[in-house]
Write a protein that holds these residues in place. Structure first.
Motif, PDB file in Angstrom:
ATOM      1  N   LEU A  23       0.806  -1.215   0.000  1.00 14.12           N
ATOM      2  CA  LEU A  23       0.000   0.000   0.000  1.00 14.12           C
ATOM      3  C   LEU A  23       0.843   1.271   0.000  1.00 14.12           C
ATOM      4  O   LEU A  23       0.457   2.282  -0.586  1.00 14.12           O
ATOM      5  N   ARG A  24       1.997   1.235   0.624  1.00  7.43           N
ATOM      6  CA  ARG A  24       2.829   2.445   0.642  1.00  7.43           C
ATOM      7  C   ARG A  24       3.268   2.827  -0.769  1.00  7.43           C
ATOM      8  O   ARG A  24       3.541   3.999  -1.046  1.00  7.43           O
ATOM      9  N   ALA A  25       3.294   1.830  -1.666  1.00  5.42           N
ATOM     10  CA  ALA A  25       3.647   2.096  -3.061  1.00  5.42           C
ATOM     11  C   ALA A  25       2.406   2.385  -3.904  1.00  5.42           C
ATOM     12  O   ALA A  25       2.364   3.342  -4.676  1.00  5.42           O
ATOM     13  N   SER A  26       1.369   1.558  -3.735  1.00  8.55           N
ATOM     14  CA  SER A  26       0.182   1.720  -4.586  1.00  8.55           C
ATOM     15  C   SER A  26      -0.580   3.007  -4.275  1.00  8.55           C
ATOM     16  O   SER A  26      -1.246   3.565  -5.152  1.00  8.55           O
ATOM     17  N   LEU A  27      -0.464   3.501  -3.038  1.00  5.01           N
ATOM     18  CA  LEU A  27      -1.208   4.706  -2.637  1.00  5.01           C
ATOM     19  C   LEU A  27      -0.354   5.967  -2.586  1.00  5.01           C
ATOM     20  O   LEU A  27      -0.850   7.026  -2.182  1.00  5.01           O
ATOM     21  N   LYS A  28       0.883   5.878  -3.007  1.00  2.00           N
ATOM     22  CA  LYS A  28       1.774   7.038  -2.859  1.00  2.00           C
ATOM     23  C   LYS A  28       1.284   8.256  -3.632  1.00  2.00           C
ATOM     24  O   LYS A  28       1.589   9.392  -3.270  1.00  2.00           O
ATOM     25  N   GLY A  29       0.496   8.021  -4.681  1.00  2.00           N
ATOM     26  CA  GLY A  29      -0.030   9.134  -5.452  1.00  2.00           C
ATOM     27  C   GLY A  29      -1.060   9.957  -4.695  1.00  2.00           C
ATOM     28  O   GLY A  29      -1.398  11.077  -5.102  1.00  2.00           O
ATOM     29  N   LEU A  30      -1.581   9.418  -3.587  1.00  2.00           N
ATOM     30  CA  LEU A  30      -2.581  10.152  -2.809  1.00  2.00           C
ATOM     31  C   LEU A  30      -1.947  11.188  -1.884  1.00  2.00           C
ATOM     32  O   LEU A  30      -2.646  12.042  -1.339  1.00  2.00           O
ATOM     33  N   GLY A  31      -0.648  11.089  -1.682  1.00  2.00           N
ATOM     34  CA  GLY A  31       0.011  12.067  -0.822  1.00  2.00           C
ATOM     35  C   GLY A  31       1.354  11.564  -0.340  1.00  2.00           C
ATOM     36  O   GLY A  31       1.553  10.351  -0.180  1.00  2.00           O
ATOM     37  N   PRO A  32       2.293  12.479  -0.086  1.00  2.00           N
ATOM     38  CA  PRO A  32       3.634  12.066   0.351  1.00  2.00           C
ATOM     39  C   PRO A  32       3.659  11.476   1.757  1.00  2.00           C
ATOM     40  O   PRO A  32       4.619  10.789   2.124  1.00  2.00           O
ATOM     41  N   ILE A  59       1.626   9.196   2.962  1.00  2.00           N
ATOM     42  CA  ILE A  59       0.723   8.044   2.983  1.00  2.00           C
ATOM     43  C   ILE A  59       1.118   7.026   4.053  1.00  2.00           C
ATOM     44  O   ILE A  59       0.249   6.423   4.693  1.00  2.00           O
ATOM     45  N   GLU A  60       2.414   6.834   4.294  1.00  2.00           N
ATOM     46  CA  GLU A  60       2.809   5.876   5.332  1.00  2.00           C
ATOM     47  C   GLU A  60       2.317   6.324   6.699  1.00  2.00           C
ATOM     48  O   GLU A  60       1.855   5.508   7.506  1.00  2.00           O
ATOM     49  N   ASP A  61       2.408   7.622   6.980  1.00  2.00           N
ATOM     50  CA  ASP A  61       1.922   8.138   8.259  1.00  2.00           C
ATOM     51  C   ASP A  61       0.425   7.922   8.388  1.00  2.00           C
ATOM     52  O   ASP A  61      -0.082   7.571   9.464  1.00  2.00           O
ATOM     53  N   ARG A  62      -0.292   8.152   7.306  1.00  2.05           N
ATOM     54  CA  ARG A  62      -1.742   7.962   7.341  1.00  2.05           C
ATOM     55  C   ARG A  62      -2.096   6.491   7.590  1.00  2.05           C
ATOM     56  O   ARG A  62      -3.004   6.184   8.366  1.00  2.05           O
ATOM     57  N   LEU A  63      -1.412   5.601   6.887  1.00  2.00           N
ATOM     58  CA  LEU A  63      -1.664   4.172   7.087  1.00  2.00           C
ATOM     59  C   LEU A  63      -1.383   3.774   8.530  1.00  2.00           C
ATOM     60  O   LEU A  63      -2.202   3.095   9.176  1.00  2.00           O
ATOM     61  N   ASN A  64      -0.261   4.206   9.054  1.00  2.00           N
ATOM     62  CA  ASN A  64       0.083   3.872  10.441  1.00  2.00           C
ATOM     63  C   ASN A  64      -0.933   4.447  11.427  1.00  2.00           C
ATOM     64  O   ASN A  64      -1.266   3.813  12.434  1.00  2.00           O
ATOM     65  N   SER A  65      -1.447   5.621  11.128  1.00  2.00           N
ATOM     66  CA  SER A  65      -2.364   6.284  12.058  1.00  2.00           C
ATOM     67  C   SER A  65      -3.683   5.530  12.230  1.00  2.00           C
ATOM     68  O   SER A  65      -4.369   5.696  13.241  1.00  2.00           O
ATOM     69  N   VAL A  66      -4.053   4.721  11.224  1.00  2.00           N
ATOM     70  CA  VAL A  66      -5.301   3.952  11.337  1.00  2.00           C
ATOM     71  C   VAL A  66      -5.030   2.458  11.517  1.00  2.00           C
ATOM     72  O   VAL A  66      -5.940   1.632  11.397  1.00  2.00           O
ATOM     73  N   GLY A  67      -3.773   2.112  11.800  1.00  2.00           N
ATOM     74  CA  GLY A  67      -3.434   0.724  12.119  1.00  2.00           C
ATOM     75  C   GLY A  67      -3.259  -0.194  10.937  1.00  2.00           C
ATOM     76  O   GLY A  67      -3.327  -1.421  11.086  1.00  2.00           O
ATOM     77  N   ILE A  68      -3.024   0.373   9.746  1.00  2.00           N
ATOM     78  CA  ILE A  68      -2.767  -0.458   8.565  1.00  2.00           C
ATOM     79  C   ILE A  68      -1.268  -0.472   8.312  1.00  2.00           C
ATOM     80  O   ILE A  68      -0.669   0.585   8.071  1.00  2.00           O
ATOM     81  N   PRO A  69      -0.612  -1.625   8.372  1.00  2.00           N
ATOM     82  CA  PRO A  69       0.823  -1.678   8.066  1.00  2.00           C
ATOM     83  C   PRO A  69       1.079  -1.201   6.632  1.00  2.00           C
ATOM     84  O   PRO A  69       0.406  -1.664   5.700  1.00  2.00           O
ATOM     85  N   PRO A  70       2.000  -0.275   6.410  1.00  2.00           N
ATOM     86  CA  PRO A  70       2.279   0.221   5.057  1.00  2.00           C
ATOM     87  C   PRO A  70       2.721  -0.870   4.082  1.00  2.00           C
ATOM     88  O   PRO A  70       2.627  -0.697   2.868  1.00  2.00           O
ATOM     89  N   THR A  71       3.200  -2.006   4.646  1.00  2.00           N
ATOM     90  CA  THR A  71       3.637  -3.119   3.792  1.00  2.00           C
ATOM     91  C   THR A  71       2.478  -4.048   3.414  1.00  2.00           C
ATOM     92  O   THR A  71       2.672  -5.013   2.672  1.00  2.00           O
ATOM     93  N   GLU A  72       1.285  -3.763   3.923  1.00  2.00           N
ATOM     94  CA  GLU A  72       0.115  -4.585   3.600  1.00  2.00           C
ATOM     95  C   GLU A  72      -0.289  -4.371   2.143  1.00  2.00           C
ATOM     96  O   GLU A  72       0.002  -3.330   1.537  1.00  2.00           O
ATOM     97  N   ARG A  73      -0.949  -5.374   1.588  1.00  2.00           N
ATOM     98  CA  ARG A  73      -1.508  -5.249   0.256  1.00  2.00           C
ATOM     99  C   ARG A  73      -3.015  -5.036   0.353  1.00  2.00           C
ATOM    100  O   ARG A  73      -3.641  -5.419   1.340  1.00  2.00           O
ATOM    101  N   ALA A  74      -3.591  -4.452  -0.669  1.00  2.00           N
ATOM    102  CA  ALA A  74      -4.996  -4.036  -0.626  1.00  2.00           C
ATOM    103  C   ALA A  74      -5.934  -5.184  -0.273  1.00  2.00           C
ATOM    104  O   ALA A  74      -6.897  -4.997   0.478  1.00  2.00           O
ATOM    105  N   GLU A  75      -5.659  -6.359  -0.794  1.00  2.00           N
ATOM    106  CA  GLU A  75      -6.599  -7.466  -0.593  1.00  2.00           C
ATOM    107  C   GLU A  75      -6.642  -7.967   0.853  1.00  2.00           C
ATOM    108  O   GLU A  75      -7.504  -8.761   1.207  1.00  2.00           O
ATOM    109  N   GLN A  76      -5.727  -7.478   1.701  1.00  2.00           N
ATOM    110  CA  GLN A  76      -5.700  -7.878   3.098  1.00  2.00           C
ATOM    111  C   GLN A  76      -6.424  -6.877   4.008  1.00  2.00           C
ATOM    112  O   GLN A  76      -6.583  -7.128   5.199  1.00  2.00           O
TER     113      GLN A  76
END
Length: 282
Positions: A236-245, A247-264
């Protein structure tokens, strides 16, 4: 005796009117009136409902809906060859069937229907998914319909009800499950249709929730989900990078590991992520 019993068998109707199914229109006719009645019953009690049917063809499901007590049916049919067969059904059920010749993607059904409204259709394969997405993403919620009872290729049906971690899980599952209770109600083999398709089919029943299952702005959630699954094999840190620089902070803030894939990622987690972008707009 039901009025349906006074009408000729569907095979006879097809022969009389020369209704050879056309692949270009995504047509596969369901001829067993016992099956069409079962599909109509999946939709529930229709006695106080108007029903929208898309792609009725020779009218097998139309007959099932009317015989099972639908208050009124609006059938939208693109193939003019089918209109005489549908007119015969309308004559057997005076005042309860309206047929519009046209493309369901271009017709506004609300001009012809009175709520509460159910949608029940053996959708043409070539427009089925597009229609479903339209019905799931109106400008306002709740939508004009109370329930959707729809026939799809089994593979599409499985995508609608898929859970995280499965290959079928993706944008369609999230759109459907965010705002509806969705289940596969019936599976049909190729031999149930004329001509038989190459795949199994399934009937999906979707009941609109009064409000989405988790809070999120629809357009933001749709953008996040579409971006995530556009490159579903990437982290997700790669696939969503276009949404903002950040993105890793946002993912971490809601408990989604940045290394997770969308289907998980669960629907609830995607909604939480979408809400972090809502704050930017305030």
């Amino acid at each position: 005796m039901n009025q349906i019993d006074t009408l000729p068998p569907l095979r006879e109707v097809i022969a009389t009117h020369g209704l050879v199914a056309r692949k270009a229109l995504g047509q596969n006719f369901l001829l067993d009136l016992n099956l069409t009645a079962r599909i109509a019953r999946v939709a529930g009690d229709l006695s106080d409902m108007d029903v929208l049917e898309v792609g009725p063809g020779p009218g097998g499901l139309t007959r099932g809906l009317l015989a099972e007590g639908a208050r009124r049916v609006l059938a939208i049919e693109k193939d003019a060859r089918c209109l005489p067969a549908l007119a015969e059904i309308a004559a057997a059920y005076p005042g309860r069937l309206q047929v519009i010749e046209g493309d369901a993607l271009a017709v506004d059904p609300l001009a012809h229907l009175t709520p509460p409204i159910a949608v029940c259709a053996n959708l043409p394969y070539n427009v089925g998914t597009e229609l479903l997405v339209r019905w799931l993403t109106p400008a306002e919620w709740p939508p004009f319909w109370s329930t959707l009872t729809l026939m799809f290729q089994k593979e599409v049906a499985e995508r609608i009800v898929a859970q995280p971690g499965s290959k079928a899980y993706g944008r369609l599952a999230l759109l459907a499950q965010w705002r509806t209770d969705a289940r596969i109600a019936l599976t049909l083999p190729p031999g149930a249709f004329s001509p038989p398709p190459k795949v199994h089919s399934a009937v999906v029943h979707l009941k609109a929730l009064p409000e989405p299952r988790f809070p999120a702005q629809a357009k933001i959630l749709e953008r996040v989900v579409a971006t995530a699954f556009n490159q579903r094999r990437k982290m997700l840190r790669a696939s969503l990078k276009g949404l903002g620089p950040d993105i890793e902070d946002r993912l971490n803030s809601v408990g989604i590991p940045p290394t997770e894939r969308a289907e998980q990622v669960s629907l609830e987690a995607f909604c939480a992520l979408a809400r972090t972008f809502e704050k930017d707009r305030r």
